[in-house]
Design a protein around this motif. Structure first.
Motif, PDB file in Angstrom:
ATOM      1  N   UNK A  61       1.000  -0.824  -0.200  1.00 59.35           N
ATOM      2  CA  UNK A  61       0.202  -0.102  -0.377  1.00 59.35           C
ATOM      3  C   UNK A  61       1.585   1.507   0.249  1.00 59.35           C
ATOM      4  N   UNK A  62       1.152   1.489  -1.433  1.00 61.19           N
ATOM      5  CA  UNK A  62       2.375   2.927  -1.091  1.00 61.19           C
ATOM      6  C   UNK A  62       1.831   4.289  -0.938  1.00 61.19           C
ATOM      7  N   UNK A  63       0.704   4.030  -1.427  1.00 57.84           N
ATOM      8  CA  UNK A  63       0.346   5.047  -0.732  1.00 57.84           C
ATOM      9  C   UNK A  63       0.154   6.363   0.348  1.00 57.84           C
ATOM     10  N   UNK A  64       0.187   4.507   1.448  1.00 55.21           N
ATOM     11  CA  UNK A  64      -0.066   5.080   3.010  1.00 55.21           C
ATOM     12  C   UNK A  64       1.861   5.393   3.216  1.00 55.21           C
ATOM     13  N   UNK A  65       2.904   5.091   2.452  1.00 57.55           N
ATOM     14  CA  UNK A  65       4.349   5.572   3.363  1.00 57.55           C
ATOM     15  C   UNK A  65       3.685   7.016   3.091  1.00 57.55           C
ATOM     16  N   UNK A  66       3.828   7.905   1.588  1.00 55.74           N
ATOM     17  CA  UNK A  66       3.132   9.009   1.628  1.00 55.74           C
ATOM     18  C   UNK A  66       1.912   9.903   2.164  1.00 55.74           C
ATOM     19  N   UNK A  67       1.199   9.225   2.526  1.00 55.70           N
ATOM     20  CA  UNK A  67      -0.128   9.394   3.886  1.00 55.70           C
ATOM     21  C   UNK A  67       1.224  10.059   5.431  1.00 55.70           C
ATOM     22  N   UNK A  68       2.016   8.924   5.392  1.00 56.52           N
ATOM     23  CA  UNK A  68       2.902   9.571   6.823  1.00 56.52           C
ATOM     24  C   UNK A  68       3.262  10.726   6.300  1.00 56.52           C
ATOM     25  N   UNK A  69       4.746  10.673   5.210  1.00 57.87           N
ATOM     26  CA  UNK A  69       4.871  12.080   4.925  1.00 57.87           C
ATOM     27  C   UNK A  69       4.250  13.255   4.877  1.00 57.87           C
ATOM     28  N   UNK A  70       3.328  12.969   3.784  1.00 60.13           N
ATOM     29  CA  UNK A  70       2.672  14.692   4.069  1.00 60.13           C
ATOM     30  C   UNK A  70       2.200  14.821   5.471  1.00 60.13           C
ATOM     31  N   UNK A  71       1.763  14.142   6.821  1.00 62.99           N
ATOM     32  CA  UNK A  71       1.567  13.547   7.813  1.00 62.99           C
ATOM     33  C   UNK A  71       3.035  14.448   8.860  1.00 62.99           C
TER      34      UNK A  71
END
Length: 849
Positions: free
Chosen positions: A684-694
């Motif tokens: 779920x690569x989108x989850x990595x980007x979610x953490x980065x944006x947070x």
């Protein structure tokens, strides 16, 4: 002798109950085979689905798809453009059909928000037209809605990949056919091809959803214990799901699973039965199922959209009096009438009982004419004709319906066009002024009425026999042993049944039901034509519509081959002497070249797809216990003290937080967190980007999570707070320095103390290691996903002013005001165009549509 007028009986005669029984018999047949109200209801429900989808996306667009969001759209467009070598605007749109290609890189976010707002406004417009106009809408409005949602779907990536998003595109395209072409006030009946396409979409959706549950060999479904886990493990449960999980007995749950498999199995055939009573029973069964699903789960607009599909199997008579108009009391005799029905003359009209026609249908027609709901009595119409007055359309209709009443000849051209507004004289293509032609027409009408009586009886008996056959087929699936119900069929029996039933229904659809309904519709339209030229044009149009409907039916039904194994097809069809090849051989074919073109277009524009809801039950532990996997993200400043980052609707780290109601709105990030918990974070690569944006403190992304996360006193407003209130001059938000993910197992529990507890959670494993902005692997990954720039060459127009206007519409009240204003504008243009046509061409050449 007896008289009927204004709802009161003038003289004594036969028992009043008999007259009322005859009148009730006539009333029950009003709306049989008609679909004016059904079309309006279906279009209204689909418009509400569009509204829920667009309004929900508008609130989440920046956080999910913005330049600083979880999955930036501008980076996706740039990547598609670079990898595909797309230089021209036409090539880009054909490769990825989306209107966002029209915007340059800085305005993609604004254009996406404006498109969501414009879609919400047009959804309100479509809903208003469906409520207040006879036609129910305009194909232009639904075409615009479909085009805008298709544009958003192609760039939505994982957050717009749900089955109901694809279903909305498929249904929305058919609604373009179902709605009137131009005028929302059109009096033309809905084309049967659109209704049958919607019915077969519903048939496909429910049949495939039921078939995959058994074909997956999931022991939970086969053991009829799915509801022991479903309420706890579904993505976003409602408060009623907690009650159903903890209070409903297991025997009732087993019965619910059996009913679900029956409704999604053999009873789906009722939706496309040739008998209206069978279709009515099938539609009501689907409505019952969707009501129970919607009460216990937040499935966005899926339940509402399925209800719209099920309603397409009804007719106006099945919808009941509630949708036909509000009834109010008549001051004369206590009878009731609709608000849109005109007053009836108060003078009694007395006739002898012996003078009534012997034909039962003609007798009912005559009594209906003399009832309080009649526009004009036969005597009044005949008197106007004798005095040489011009007859209105209603009077001519009255005279034509009274087949056995002796009346003088009349000229069909003697119509007063001013008495009916903008309408044409009641002339038909095959009408003639000769007495022989009128006698033939009268004799044909009499025979047609008699045939209609026989067909009514045949449909009544055939419909209930079809229902009995489907019910018996469903009962054969189960074995009842006392109070325990078990599933008797397995995968081989299911595959054999599907291999026989599905090809038969596919052939029945395009060989019989679609041509028969289109020919009947064309025949009625041609007979109502004012000239032979108009009739010829309508015949040509009907032929084109039939071919297009057959092609669309191929697109709709082709995915059914996914649930019919090829090995089973050959063996089962051979036993019954049917041609092998299964579903694909049963589909209509236009030649290999055109079939490939149709299939390619359907894939690109999402006109048809396969479905399979809840193929397997998730959240089942090794010991058979309920173990709903749930990811809890936690943030920290020092790596020692961790605080949970709460979401708005998914289960909270605090087990005392109750489930919420959110449907038909869909919190798409909360839904994807449920899917992510079923696998690993690297899938779920989108989850990595979610953490980065947070971690970066992006305000748009922090706006997707719950305000309950902002509970740290060290920062003004807590994590996610930004701007002047948070003391941040750069506009960014306060954010933790580290974020990790932990997986827990949740299940519903009863409150064991005065303080209510809804969940019990158990730690499972470390899902995501602690990440920070100092992690070089994290930064390299994010850079590879977002470091794209789109070439803006070829953008034709500047949409700045329009974008700013629609972006300003960002709440339901604004959507309602703008949408109703657009609906009023369309109705005004419709009236002006009709008036201009009347003044230019005259009443004899202006058609109702």
């Amino acid at each position: 002798r007896f008289g009927i007028s204004g709802g009161a009986h003038a003289e004594a005669g036969p028992p009043i109950g008999r007259v009322r029984a005859i009148r009730a018999m006539v009333a029950r047949r009003i709306g049989v085979g008609e679909h004016f109200l059904v079309r309006r209801l279906v279009l209204f429900l689909v418009a509400l689905c569009y509204l829920a989808a667009f309004a929900s996306l508008r609130d989440q667009w920046r956080g999910l798809f913005g330049r600083n969001g979880v999955t930036p759209v501008d980076a996706l467009l740039a990547q598609v453009q670079k990898n595909g070598g797309l230089s021209s605007l036409v090539d880009r749109i054909w490769t990825m059909p989306t209107l966002l290609w029209l915007g340059d890189t800085p305005s993609v976010d604004a254009m996406g928000e404006a498109m969501c707002s414009a879609g919400a406004v047009l959804s309100v417009t479509a809903a208003s037209l469906a409520l207040f106009t006879r036609g129910g809408g305009s194909s232009i409005v639904f075409g615009a809605l479909w085009g805008m949602y298709l544009s958003l779907f192609h760039v939505g990536q994982v957050f717009l990949s749900f089955q109901w998003d694809i279903l909305l595109l498929e249904v929305g395209f058919v609604c373009i056919w179902l709605s009137p072409k131009l005028r929302p006030t059109s009096r033309d009946p809905p084309h049967p091809a659109g209704l049958w396409l919607l019915r077969f979409i519903c048939f496909k959706l429910m049949l495939m959803s039921g078939a995959v549950k058994i074909q997956s060999e999931c022991p939970i479904w086969l053991g009829l214990t799915a509801l022991d886990y479903h309420f706890d493990t579904q993505p976003l449960p409602t408060p009623l799901a907690w009650w159903a999980s903890t209070h409903v007995p297991r025997e009732v749950k087993r019965f619910g699973v059996a009913a679900t498999l029956a409704i999604e199995g053999p009873l789906t055939s009722l939706l496309v039965a040739p008998f209206r009573r069978a279709r009515t029973v099938g539609a009501y069964s689907q409505l019952l199922l969707q009501a129970t699903i919607a009460a216990t789960g937040n499935y966005a607009f899926f339940n509402l959209l399925t209800v719209a599909l099920a309603c397409s199997a009804l007719d106006d008579a099945s919808l009941g009096r509630l949708l036909r108009g509000r009834r109010r009391a008549d001051p004369n005799g206590g009878e009731t009438r609709s608000d849109d029905e005109p007053e009836t003359p108060k003078t009694p009209v007395a006739i002898d009982h012996d003078d009534l026609p012997a034909n039962p249908s003609a007798r009912r027609k005559l009594i209906d004419l003399l009832s309080p709901n009649s526009r004009k009595t036969v005597d009044g119409a005949a008197q106007d004709l004798k005095e040489g007055k011009l007859l209105t359309r209603e009077q001519i209709s009255t005279l034509e319906r009274a087949q056995n009443t002796p009346l003088p000849d009349f000229d069909p051209d003697s119509v007063d066009p001013k008495s009916t507004g903008i309408k044409t004289p009641r002339r038909r293509l095959f009408d003639s002024k000769s007495p022989s032609a009128r006698r033939w027409s009268r004799r044909y009408a009499e025979e047609r009425e008699s045939l209609r009586d026989y067909s009514y009886a045949f449909g009544l008996v055939g419909g209930w026999l079809f229902v009995a056959f489907a019910a018996a087929n469903a009962l054969m699936m189960f074995k009842v042993d006392g109070a325990k119900v078990t599933l008797k069929v397995g995968v081989p029996e299911t595959n054999a049944w599907l291999a026989f039933i599905v090809p038969c229904f596919v052939r029945y659809a395009w060989m019989f039901i679609l041509p028969a309904s289109c020919v009947a519709h064309c025949y009625d339209r041609v007979r109502a034509s004012s000239s032979r030229t108009v009739g010829f044009v309508r015949i040509v149009g009907a032929c084109f519509t039939l071919v297009a409907a057959a092609a669309m039916l191929r697109v709709v039904l082709k995915p059914l081959h996914q649930v019919v194994p090829k090995s089973t097809e050959v063996s089962v069809l051979g036993e019954f002497g049917l041609p092998a090849g299964g579903v694909e051989a049963a589909l209509p074919s236009f030649g290999s070249r055109w079939d490939d073109v149709i299939d390619a277009c359907s894939t690109k524009f999402r006109l048809g797809s396969g479905y399979g809801l809840f193929r397997r039950v998730t959240g089942v532990g090794d010991d058979g216990s309920v173990m709903r996997p749930e990811i809890i993200l936690e943030g920290s400043d020092d790596g020692g003290n961790w605080t949970a980052i709460e979401f708005k609707h998914k289960p909270s780290a605090d087990v005392r937080v109750a489930p919420t109601w959110v449907a038909p709105r869909q919190p798409r990030l909360d839904w994807q967190m449920w899917f992510a918990a079923l696998g690993a974070y690297n899938h779920n690569t989108w989850l990595i980007n979610l953490v980065y944006r947070l971690l970066k403190g992006e305000p748009e992304v922090w706006g997707l999570v719950d305000d309950g996360s902002r509970r740290l006193e060290r920062y003004p407003g807590g994590w996610g707070a930004h701007g002047a209130d948070a003391g941040r001059d750069d506009g960014s938000a306060w954010a933790p320095t580290m974020i990790r993910g932990r997986r827990y197992a949740y299940r519903f529990v009863l409150a064991d103390s005065d303080e209510r507890t809804y969940w019990k959670k158990t730690f499972v494993d470390e899902y995501l290691p602690a990440l920070s902005l100092d992690n070089q692997s994290l930064m390299n990954y994010v850079r590879s996903q977002t470091d794209w720039s789109k070439d803006d060459a070829g953008v034709p127009v500047d949409l700045g002013a329009a974008l700013e206007f629609f972006r300003g519409l960002n709440n339901l009240f604004a959507y309602f005001i703008a949408g109703t204003a657009c609906a009023a504008l369309l109705l005004g243009l419709d009236t002006v165009a009709a008036r201009l046509a009347l003044e230019t061409y005259g009443a004899e050449k202006v058609k109702c549509d």
